[in-house]
Design an enzyme around this catalytic site. Structure first.
Site, PDB file in Angstrom:
ATOM      1  N   LYS A  35       0.844  -1.204   0.000  1.00 15.45           N
ATOM      2  CA  LYS A  35       0.000   0.000   0.000  1.00 15.45           C
ATOM      3  C   LYS A  35       0.881   1.257   0.000  1.00 15.45           C
ATOM      4  O   LYS A  35       0.712   2.163  -0.797  1.00 15.45           O
ATOM      5  CB  LYS A  35      -0.892  -0.014   1.240  1.00 15.45           C
ATOM      6  CG  LYS A  35      -1.643   1.267   1.473  1.00 15.45           C
ATOM      7  CD  LYS A  35      -2.203   1.302   2.887  1.00 15.45           C
ATOM      8  CE  LYS A  35      -2.898   2.608   3.157  1.00 15.45           C
ATOM      9  NZ  LYS A  35      -4.130   2.792   2.392  1.00 15.45           N
ATOM     10  N   LYS A  86     -17.673  -5.916  -6.061  1.00 15.80           N
ATOM     11  CA  LYS A  86     -17.339  -6.885  -5.017  1.00 15.80           C
ATOM     12  C   LYS A  86     -17.053  -8.277  -5.552  1.00 15.80           C
ATOM     13  O   LYS A  86     -17.773  -8.776  -6.407  1.00 15.80           O
ATOM     14  CB  LYS A  86     -18.504  -6.990  -4.037  1.00 15.80           C
ATOM     15  CG  LYS A  86     -18.348  -6.057  -2.922  1.00 15.80           C
ATOM     16  CD  LYS A  86     -19.546  -6.073  -2.030  1.00 15.80           C
ATOM     17  CE  LYS A  86     -19.399  -4.986  -1.022  1.00 15.80           C
ATOM     18  NZ  LYS A  86     -18.351  -5.260  -0.031  1.00 15.80           N
ATOM     19  N   ILE A  88     -27.638  12.826   4.315  1.00 21.07           N
ATOM     20  CA  ILE A  88     -27.575  11.420   4.727  1.00 21.07           C
ATOM     21  C   ILE A  88     -26.929  11.248   6.099  1.00 21.07           C
ATOM     22  O   ILE A  88     -27.008  10.186   6.709  1.00 21.07           O
ATOM     23  CB  ILE A  88     -26.842  10.587   3.649  1.00 21.07           C
ATOM     24  CG1 ILE A  88     -27.469  10.817   2.280  1.00 21.07           C
ATOM     25  CG2 ILE A  88     -26.855   9.099   3.961  1.00 21.07           C
ATOM     26  CD1 ILE A  88     -28.948  10.500   2.176  1.00 21.07           C
ATOM     27  N   GLY A  89     -26.258  12.267   6.590  1.00 18.03           N
ATOM     28  CA  GLY A  89     -25.747  12.147   7.963  1.00 18.03           C
ATOM     29  C   GLY A  89     -24.412  12.826   8.179  1.00 18.03           C
ATOM     30  O   GLY A  89     -24.299  13.759   8.953  1.00 18.03           O
ATOM     31  N   CYS A 108      -7.204  -0.766   2.323  1.00 16.71           N
ATOM     32  CA  CYS A 108      -7.467  -1.844   3.269  1.00 16.71           C
ATOM     33  C   CYS A 108      -8.532  -1.390   4.261  1.00 16.71           C
ATOM     34  O   CYS A 108      -8.698  -0.196   4.487  1.00 16.71           O
ATOM     35  CB  CYS A 108      -6.209  -2.165   4.056  1.00 16.71           C
ATOM     36  SG  CYS A 108      -4.870  -2.729   3.022  1.00 16.71           S
ATOM     37  N   ASP A 153     -29.098   3.449   9.471  1.00 20.64           N
ATOM     38  CA  ASP A 153     -28.475   3.149   8.181  1.00 20.64           C
ATOM     39  C   ASP A 153     -28.305   1.657   7.973  1.00 20.64           C
ATOM     40  O   ASP A 153     -27.807   0.950   8.851  1.00 20.64           O
ATOM     41  CB  ASP A 153     -27.080   3.795   8.115  1.00 20.64           C
ATOM     42  CG  ASP A 153     -27.158   5.308   8.005  1.00 20.64           C
ATOM     43  OD1 ASP A 153     -28.094   5.802   7.360  1.00 20.64           O
ATOM     44  OD2 ASP A 153     -26.274   5.981   8.565  1.00 20.64           O
ATOM     45  N   HIS A 169     -31.038   4.369   5.250  1.00 15.07           N
ATOM     46  CA  HIS A 169     -30.286   4.729   4.050  1.00 15.07           C
ATOM     47  C   HIS A 169     -29.591   3.489   3.529  1.00 15.07           C
ATOM     48  O   HIS A 169     -29.023   2.712   4.301  1.00 15.07           O
ATOM     49  CB  HIS A 169     -29.260   5.821   4.371  1.00 15.07           C
ATOM     50  CG  HIS A 169     -28.264   6.019   3.277  1.00 15.07           C
ATOM     51  ND1 HIS A 169     -28.604   6.580   2.071  1.00 15.07           N
ATOM     52  CD2 HIS A 169     -26.954   5.682   3.178  1.00 15.07           C
ATOM     53  CE1 HIS A 169     -27.535   6.596   1.285  1.00 15.07           C
ATOM     54  NE2 HIS A 169     -26.529   6.058   1.929  1.00 15.07           N
ATOM     55  N   CYS A 210     -26.832   2.219   0.392  1.00 11.24           N
ATOM     56  CA  CYS A 210     -25.913   2.698  -0.648  1.00 11.24           C
ATOM     57  C   CYS A 210     -26.086   1.906  -1.945  1.00 11.24           C
ATOM     58  O   CYS A 210     -25.125   1.366  -2.476  1.00 11.24           O
ATOM     59  CB  CYS A 210     -24.475   2.552  -0.189  1.00 11.24           C
ATOM     60  SG  CYS A 210     -24.108   3.509   1.261  1.00 11.24           S
ATOM     61  N   HIS A 252     -19.914  11.199  -4.818  1.00 18.26           N
ATOM     62  CA  HIS A 252     -18.634  10.509  -5.005  1.00 18.26           C
ATOM     63  C   HIS A 252     -17.698  11.298  -5.909  1.00 18.26           C
ATOM     64  O   HIS A 252     -16.558  10.917  -6.115  1.00 18.26           O
ATOM     65  CB  HIS A 252     -18.869   9.107  -5.559  1.00 18.26           C
ATOM     66  CG  HIS A 252     -19.809   8.318  -4.693  1.00 18.26           C
ATOM     67  ND1 HIS A 252     -21.180   8.425  -4.813  1.00 18.26           N
ATOM     68  CD2 HIS A 252     -19.582   7.462  -3.663  1.00 18.26           C
ATOM     69  CE1 HIS A 252     -21.748   7.648  -3.904  1.00 18.26           C
ATOM     70  NE2 HIS A 252     -20.804   7.058  -3.190  1.00 18.26           N
TER      71      HIS A 252
HETATM   72  N1  GLN Z   1     -24.953   8.177   7.850  1.00 18.48           N
HETATM   73  C1  GLN Z   1     -23.803   7.729   7.147  1.00 18.48           C
HETATM   74  C2  GLN Z   1     -23.045   8.906   6.570  1.00 18.48           C
HETATM   75  O1  GLN Z   1     -23.650   9.822   6.158  1.00 18.48           O
HETATM   76  C3  GLN Z   1     -24.133   6.783   6.012  1.00 18.48           C
HETATM   77  C4  GLN Z   1     -22.900   6.286   5.338  1.00 18.48           C
HETATM   78  C5  GLN Z   1     -23.109   5.284   4.235  1.00 18.48           C
HETATM   79  O2  GLN Z   1     -24.141   5.221   3.661  1.00 18.48           O
HETATM   80  N2  GLN Z   1     -22.121   4.523   3.918  1.00 18.48           N
HETATM   81  O3  GLN Z   1     -21.835   8.918   6.493  1.00 18.48           O
HETATM   82 ZN    ZN Z   2     -24.605   5.614   1.292  1.00 18.23          ZN
END
Ligand code: GLN
Ligand code: ZN
Length: 761
Positions: free
Chosen positions: A20, A110, A435-436, A520, A603, A645, A647, A698
């Site tokens: 790494k 994955k 989302i948080g 990792c 989540d 939530h 992903c 992203h």
């Molecule tokens: N609540 C988490 C955040 O906002 C959700 C993360 C996720 O979906 N991987 O970071």
């Molecule tokens: Zn997410």
């Protein structure tokens, strides 16, 4: 010498993540490529030596990779997508893996149900395949000159195509006729390396079921490959599940050995008679390659005895269940683990000794053990006993509570609940939220680190966190977002944070597992009954709520996600562990609610990841996974709104299950995949509220107001405004404030424009 011990493949990132560090320094232009190669060479030699010293007979070459084995296989076949065509060597390799200024990277996904991600090869009719064998041949010679005669690992052609994607229309398997000759040519080259050579073909795709098409490809392919060179012994290896259907076919091909996983594919037992009749060797995957527990040697010996009822002892080889890449490297740097717990564990390096010990005991008997091995055996037996009785593991109170659960789900039907919630919360149509997490700043990272190392006091730490929350709340108010969050500054990771606050979880200092390329992860491990000694999030959330008149969402991680992102104890069922986590979370939900928190998000980012590989096992998984999500929120009152939530964007297969989870609102990751995938929510008659991400977090790009308006209008074609929430598509923690601020402001502006338009119509 009879060879009896086998390792499917070894880790490559290095016990101190040397690979790494070398790769990342090279990408940062701090070191040359030669230096990366030097590190790689040191690691390979060291890893071969470890295996040799542990008494492993079948050690692999070509299990090493600078990034990923699927990528290496694509390059071996000359399967280079058009946009990379004129690049060469390492520029080509890393551009395919990571993209560069002009080109997007290849997709990553994955590897079966692990947390390892491979590069998805892109194939097209226009490709012509040609052999590039250098890496494979060189690695064999490299090992040979280090005094080790390796087996050569290759990803089998059927798995390679099964995991690739076509960039033109069509089926990847159409190309089997094109790539098999390249593999044959490769085997001919390999055959020149030595008098006799073993080649391992990894064909994990065979563990997926009822794929008659794939099954029909096996015999012609392996007939050809096994006949390509007379001095090559071919082993076809599967893992992560049973592969009984494929075994039935493979026994009728001229391959030398069949490798199967007896840890995650116990049903492989049913193939023993067939394998015995074929006279082939059985590579028995018995030492768990993807979990961290010491093998129960007595149990494994019993399993080997059962196998030996069918298969001649001389035809049995003892192996890891899969590549050791999926477990942490070694226990030797763990200084902080409780001694008793440490004795229960076995990481990659320790698993080598287990393969050896098990094989010696089985084939030669106890009297042939060395002093060191005798001690290892004694420790192994002691560990089994201590695990059965240890008060560190067994918590009567938890067990009793689990047995006496009365309420598995919350009160009230969705329709009744949502009416109460709307009245109480008074959010508008197209309500905005996030989302948080908000950007993780270096200041909060430093504060968490220093607090952990006792370099700053609790009060200092809290003040820094509160300062972050103050700014986060003020900022959301400035943007005019309706439902606020506290921003998650206290969390390093959404699973680790909760693991650290629950009894039953352990943490390593160096238990890194490769996730992709140079990345990792260090998952926590669950070793005992789980309970919550005290509230985990209430202080932060109520603090945030005290700073605003708007509603702040409580933020928790769900039981299934906590389970799927941890190493899990193997002495009780996964679904029983999950139930314990669910109860702990349900207490937190209750506490938050009692403190006046009106919306709580739980989540389940990794809900889909836990799906079994075999369709026949899915219903069972869904049943307990849904049960435990519902159990986790069972304490919520009707008027408390539960969000979740996930992903993902692809819900076609799981829409009924997601609906059954019965969250009042779900936010999902649609931004990158368009609205096509959303139709399922309409077509299936999904009734709860939905927040499809309106922009992609992203990427650092800031979406314009117009673009978000357009996106919302598209969403309105599929979903009614009364049930639509507007939010980004995931947490914002990996972004910078400079990106997040304008993006969220644009999001809110866009919502206002759309509302205005709706009002006029
Ligand atoms: N609540 C988490 C955040 O906002 C959700 C993360 C996720 O979906 N991987 O970071
Ligand atoms: Zn997410």
């Amino acid at each position: 010498m009879i060879k009896k011990t086998y390792i499917t493949a070894f880790a490559r990132i290095g016990e101190k993540r040397e690979l790494k560090k070398a790769l990342e320094s090279y990408w940062a232009k701090e070191i040359s490529f030669e230096e990366v190669e030097k590190t790689a060479s040191i690691l390979k030699k060291r890893h071969w030596k470890y295996q040799q010293e542990a008494g492993i007979d079948y050690i692999s070459s070509n299990d090493f990779s600078l990034y990923d084995n699927m990528l290496d296989t694509a390059l071996m076949l000359g399967a280079v997508p058009k946009r990379f065509k004129h690049l060469k060597e390492q520029s080509l390799y890393f551009a395919m893996a990571r993209g560069d200024k002009e080109r997007t990277a290849m997709e990553m996904t994955k590897w079966f149900n692990t947390n390892y991600h491979y590069i998805v090869p892109e194939l097209s009719k226009e490709d012509s395949y040609k052999l590039y064998a250098d890496k494979i041949l060189n690695e064999y010679n490299e090992a040979k000159s280090a005094g080790i005669k390796t087996k050569i690992n290759l990803i089998g052609p059927i798995t390679f195509l099964g995991l690739s994607k076509r960039v033109d229309r069509g089926d990847c398997y159409e190309f089997l006729g094109k790539i098999t000759p390249v593999y044959e040519e490769l085997l001919k080259e390999i055959s020149k390396l030595d008098d006799e050579i073993t080649v391992q073909f990894d064909e994990p795709i065979f563990v997926k079921e009822h794929d008659t098409k794939t099954l029909s490809l096996i015999k012609p392919t392996y007939d050809r490959l096994a006949n390509a060179a007379s001095n090559i012994n071919i082993a076809v290896v599967t893992y992560f599940e049973h592969s009984n259907e494929a075994t039935k076919v493979l026994i009728n091909t001229p391959i030398w050995a069949i490798g199967v996983d007896f840890v995650y594919g116990k049903e492989n037992i049913d193939s023993l008679e067939d394998i015995a009749k074929s006279g082939k060797k059985l590579i028995a995957g018995i030492i768990d390659g993807r979990n961290i527990w010491k093998n129960d040697i007595q149990k494994s010996l019993r399993l080997l005895e059962t196998i030996a009822k069918h298969i001649k002892k001389e035809d049995i080889i003892v192996s890891s269940s899969c590549s050791l890449l999926h477990s942490p490297f070694t226990l030797k740097y763990e200084q902080k683990l409780n001694d008793e717990i440490k004795r229960w564990l076995s990481f990659g390096l320790e698993k080598l000794d287990e393969v050896n010990l098990l094989s010696k005991l089985f084939f030669k008997g106890k009297s042939c053990l060395s002093e060191k091995e005798k001690i290892a055996l004694k420790e192994n037996l002691e560990a089994s006993i201590s695990k059965k009785n240890s008060p560190l593991i067994h918590d009567k109170k938890v067990q009793q509570r689990v047995r006496n659960i009365e309420r598995f789900e919350r009160e009230g039907e969705f329709e009744e609940r949502i009416a109460l919630q709307k009245k109480r919360l008074k959010y508008k149509e197209l309500a905005t939220t996030t989302i948080g997490s908000f950007p993780q700043t270096s200041k909060i990272r430093k504060a968490r680190r220093e607090y952990k190392n006792s370099q700053i006091s609790k009060d200092e730490y809290k003040n820094i966190m509160k300062e972050y929350i103050d700014e986060c709340i003020a900022f959301q108010e400035e943007c005019d977002i309706e439902i606020l969050v506290h921003g998650e500054p206290e969390r390093n990771d959404m699973v680790e944070y909760f693991g650290e606050r629950l009894n039953g979880f352990g943490f390593t200092q160096n238990g890194w597992v490769q996730s992709y390329g140079s990345r990792c992860v260090k998952p926590p491990f669950i070793y005992a009954d789980i309970s919550r000694p005290k509230a985990m999030t209430v202080e932060w959330i109520t603090y945030a709520q005290s700073k605003t008149d708007k509603v702040v969402k409580g933020m928790l991680t769900g039981p299934v996600t906590i389970l799927n992102w941890s190493f899990v104890r193997d002495d009780i069922k996964r679904e029983d562990v999950s139930k314990q986590i669910a109860l702990a979370i349900s207490d937190e939900v209750d506490d938050l609610q009692k403190e006046g928190i009106k919306i709580i998000q739980v989540d389940e980012a990794a809900f889909k990841e836990g799906y079994p590989l075999r369709k026949s096992k899915i219903a069972h998984y869904e049943k307990w996974a849904v049960r435990d999500f519902k159990l986790a929120v069972s304490t919520a009152k009707k008027q408390t709104q539960i969000h979740t939530h996930m992903c993902y964007s692809e819900f076609n297969d799981i829409i009924r299950t997601v609906e059954a989870m019965d969250a009042d609102v779900i936010s999902i990751e649609t931004a990158r995949s368009g609205n096509e995938l959303l139709k399922i929510f309409k077509e299936s008659g999904y009734k709860q509220e939905i927040g499809p991400g309106v922009y992609d977090i992203h990427s650092p790009r800031i979406p314009s107001v117009d673009e978000i308006v357009e996106q919302i209008e598209k969403l309105l074609e599929v979903l009614p405004k009364e049930r639509l929430w507007i939010n980004p598509d995931c947490g914002l923690k990996t972004r910078k404030y400079e990106e997040v601020k304008p993006s969220l402001k644009n999001m809110v502006k866009a919502v206002k424009i759309v509302r205005e338009k709706l009002r006029k119509n």
